[in-house]
Design a protein around this motif. Structure first.
Motif, PDB file in Angstrom:
ATOM      1  N   VAL A   1       0.850  -1.196   0.000  1.00 30.05           N
ATOM      2  CA  VAL A   1       0.000   0.000   0.000  1.00 30.05           C
ATOM      3  C   VAL A   1       0.883   1.241   0.000  1.00 30.05           C
ATOM      4  CG1 VAL A   1      -0.217  -0.128   2.523  1.00 30.05           C
ATOM      5  CG2 VAL A   1      -1.881   1.176   1.223  1.00 30.05           C
ATOM      6  N   THR A   2       0.470   2.214  -0.801  1.00 32.75           N
ATOM      7  CA  THR A   2       1.169   3.499  -0.856  1.00 32.75           C
ATOM      8  C   THR A   2       0.168   4.578  -0.493  1.00 32.75           C
ATOM      9  OG1 THR A   2       2.443   2.631  -2.704  1.00 32.75           O
ATOM     10  CG2 THR A   2       2.572   5.001  -2.318  1.00 32.75           C
ATOM     11  N   PHE A   3       0.519   5.347   0.547  1.00 31.17           N
ATOM     12  CA  PHE A   3      -0.363   6.464   0.929  1.00 31.17           C
ATOM     13  C   PHE A   3       0.142   7.747   0.279  1.00 31.17           C
ATOM     14  CE2 PHE A   3      -1.082   3.436   4.381  1.00 31.17           C
ATOM     15  CZ  PHE A   3      -2.459   3.474   4.474  1.00 31.17           C
ATOM     16  N   PHE A   4      -0.791   8.571  -0.167  1.00 33.37           N
ATOM     17  CA  PHE A   4      -0.394   9.865  -0.772  1.00 33.37           C
ATOM     18  C   PHE A   4      -0.682  10.997   0.197  1.00 33.37           C
ATOM     19  CE2 PHE A   4      -1.823   7.376  -4.611  1.00 33.37           C
ATOM     20  CZ  PHE A   4      -0.539   6.995  -4.977  1.00 33.37           C
TER      21      PHE A   4
ATOM     22  N   LYS B   1      -2.658  10.016  -7.810  1.00 32.30           N
ATOM     23  CA  LYS B   1      -2.399  11.040  -6.787  1.00 32.30           C
ATOM     24  C   LYS B   1      -2.915  12.392  -7.257  1.00 32.30           C
ATOM     25  CE  LYS B   1       1.397  13.022  -4.131  1.00 32.30           C
ATOM     26  NZ  LYS B   1       2.851  13.093  -3.982  1.00 32.30           N
TER      27      LYS B   1
ATOM     28  N   VAL C   1      -6.537  10.603  -5.339  1.00 30.06           N
ATOM     29  CA  VAL C   1      -6.530   9.313  -4.643  1.00 30.06           C
ATOM     30  C   VAL C   1      -5.671   9.432  -3.381  1.00 30.06           C
ATOM     31  CG1 VAL C   1      -5.756   6.914  -4.825  1.00 30.06           C
ATOM     32  CG2 VAL C   1      -6.923   8.000  -6.751  1.00 30.06           C
ATOM     33  N   ARG C   2      -6.130   8.793  -2.282  1.00 32.92           N
ATOM     34  CA  ARG C   2      -5.401   8.903  -1.011  1.00 32.92           C
ATOM     35  C   ARG C   2      -4.464   7.716  -0.752  1.00 32.92           C
ATOM     36  NH1 ARG C   2      -7.646  11.786   2.976  1.00 32.92           N
ATOM     37  NH2 ARG C   2      -5.674  11.369   4.023  1.00 32.92           N
ATOM     38  N   ALA C   3      -4.799   6.550  -1.315  1.00 28.91           N
ATOM     39  CA  ALA C   3      -3.926   5.385  -1.105  1.00 28.91           C
ATOM     40  C   ALA C   3      -4.021   4.466  -2.313  1.00 28.91           C
ATOM     41  CB  ALA C   3      -4.321   4.633   0.164  1.00 28.91           C
ATOM     42  N   TRP C   4      -2.930   3.719  -2.553  1.00 30.46           N
ATOM     43  CA  TRP C   4      -2.853   2.841  -3.721  1.00 30.46           C
ATOM     44  C   TRP C   4      -2.466   1.451  -3.219  1.00 30.46           C
ATOM     45  CZ3 TRP C   4      -3.467   4.843  -8.762  1.00 30.46           C
ATOM     46  CH2 TRP C   4      -3.230   3.943  -9.804  1.00 30.46           C
TER      47      TRP C   4
END
Lengths: 389, 122
Positions: free
Chosen positions: A386-389, B95, B99-102
């Protein structure tokens, strides 16, 4: 497919060296031909110079023939190969035009069937996991178990209290009996006092008798005293009778009290036995309750452990069930590429393998597709990140 | 009352898988099969979080997120992309779209639930 294979074999045959063409270059055959034609010219020509010119002409003709057969034979072979290649390409194009849509439909059919099967599997798994979850949550429900434990532990506290209350009642009764037993001493004292009264009455009676005797001896002057002595004797007699009745009553009362105490002691003894028996039963029940609580706690522990295992397994199955989505994407990319090839078949001369492969690689979405394209024969699916932005 | 999550994916079996994971954790779910369908589900109802795929027919996930962010009621609804796409360029697109999470498929339920619990609106 079989026809295509046969064509491929015949195409390969054309690429092999042609033995006929090599035999045409044999110089001995050429020299023999030149000699024969020269002898014919010498025999036929009217003059030697004419025969010489004819021989030279024949020689030039043979030289031309030396050159010509090679070109003449190579050229038709090359033309034949081109024509065959074109024919092969046309056949291949026709074959691919026919077969690519079929392949696409077959792959799409497989993809649809996989999706339907995966959907069915998922639905069944959803129902199954829900049932298992509900069963486990009911079995390992902390609140209901807490209430059961509360009742059982309450019983462990309250039951001994009941036994203790019975014991206290018995002790109070024993104290009461002890008090009654103490009254027995008073009865004895009363009995003794009654006897004393009887003795005093007897002594008084004796004194009164002596007084009467002395009054009689005194004559007329002692008559009054004689009346008094007589009355005292009567009183002492009455006192003696009263003392005797008191003694009798006290004796009866003492006997009744002793009988009461003895009877109460027997009842108390029986009661004590019953209380001890009840205490034993209560202790046995408490032991069974403690054992039951211990077993229940163990089972709850096992259920909670099973619940964690089931949760872990459900998570693993959820990961595995995602295969269909990935397979569908990989198949879709392959189908799209097949469709693209079908669209470009009309002009295969414009196809360039490197650009084609680059385009195919750019269409990939999964890491394992890219790795497979790069040469990894069995790329593994990586764990989620998971990658948070 | 259970919080509601919108699941957007063209694969019905995958929507079910995500649904199990979320429902087990106590969330309520609404499903949509593509971006256009999902926009139809954003009809004023309370959505606490959106979980969307990227590659879908009719309308892809990134286009859907951009459209959803134009709706005042859902401007601040957090979006988690759940996709096989692991490339940085796609992540950057996501992003930029808000979008907040991938999360890359295949997902482990605890990983997704952790991301959901961190981002979901109260």
């Amino acid at each position: 497919m079989q026809g295509f294979a046969l064509k491929k074999e015949s195409w390969g045959t054309l690429m092999k060296p042609n033995p006929t063409r090599d035999q045409a270059h044999n110089p001995w055959v050429l020299a023999a031909g030149l000699l024969v034609t020269s002898l014919i010219c010498l025999a036929v020509a009217p003059a030697w110079w004419q025969a010489g010119l004819a021989a030279i002409g024949q020689g030039l003709l043979l030289w031309w023939y030396w050159q010509r057969p090679i070109n003449a034979k190579v050229e038709p072979i090359t033309s034949l190969a081109d024509e065959d290649c074109s024919a092969e390409l046309r056949t291949l194009r026709t074959l691919l035009s026919s077969i690519l849509p079929l392949w696409e439909k077959q792959v799409e059919l497989a993809r649809t069937q996989t999706e339907d099967a995966a959907g069915g599997l998922t639905e069944k798994f959803v129902a199954m996991s829900r049932q298992v979850g509900e069963t486990i949550s009911l079995s390992a429900d902390g609140d209901s178990h807490d209430s059961v434990f509360e009742v059982m532990r309450g019983a462990q506290v309250e039951l001994p209290k009941a036994v203790s209350a019975l014991d206290e009642t018995r002790a109070e009764r024993e104290h009461f009996l002890s008090e009654i037993h103490e009254l027995g001493h008073f009865v004895d004292e009363l009995f003794s006092m009654a006897e004393d009264v009887a003795k005093i009455a007897s002594q008084t009676n004796l004194l009164a008798l002596n007084a009467a005797i002395e009054a009689a001896r005194a004559g007329e002057s002692g008559r009054g005293f004689s009346v008094v002595a007589d009355e005292v004797r009567k009183l002492s007699t009455m006192s003696g009778e009263t003392g005797a009745r008191i003694t009798e009553k006290v004796r009866i009362m003492g006997g009744t009290m002793r009988e009461l105490v003895a009877q109460a002691s027997r009842v108390a003894e029986v009661e004590q036995g019953k209380i001890r028996e009840a205490e034993g039963i209560v202790n046995q029940v408490l032991d069974e309750l403690a054992h039951g609580i211990s077993q229940l706690e163990q089972r709850i522990g096992l259920l909670q452990g099973s619940s964690r295992e089931v949760e872990h397994t459900v998570n693993q199955v959820l990961v595995d069930l995602q295969f269909q989505d990935r397979v569908s994407q990989i198949v879709s990319h392959t189908v799209l590429d097949m469709r693209r090839l079908q669209e470009r078949l009309h002009d295969v001369t414009q196809l360039e393998s490197k650009a084609w492969l680059q385009n195919l690689e750019s269409s990939y979405t999964t890491l394992e597709q890219t790795r497979l394209h790069s040469g990894d024969s069995r790329p593994q699916v990586e764990a989620s990140s998971v990658t948070f932005f | 009352m259970a919080k509601t999550i919108l699941i957007v994916d063209d694969s019905s079996s995958f929507r079910q898988v995500v649904g199990i994971a979320l429902k087990t954790a106590g969330y309520s779910v609404v499903e949509a099969c593509d971006g256009k369908d999902a926009l139809g589900k954003l009809d004023g109802r309370k959505i606490n979080l959106i979980v969307s795929d990227v590659n879908m027919p009719v309308m892809d996930g990134i286009t859907f997120v951009k459209a959803a962010k134009q709706l005042p009621a859902y401007r601040f609804t957090p979006v988690i992309m759940l996709t096989t796409e692991a490339g940085e360029s796609k992540k950057s697109e996501g992003k930029a779209a808000g979008v907040r999470a991938w999360v890359v498929k295949p997902f482990q339920p605890p990983v997704l639930l952790d991301a959901v619990s961190k981002l979901i609106l109260p």
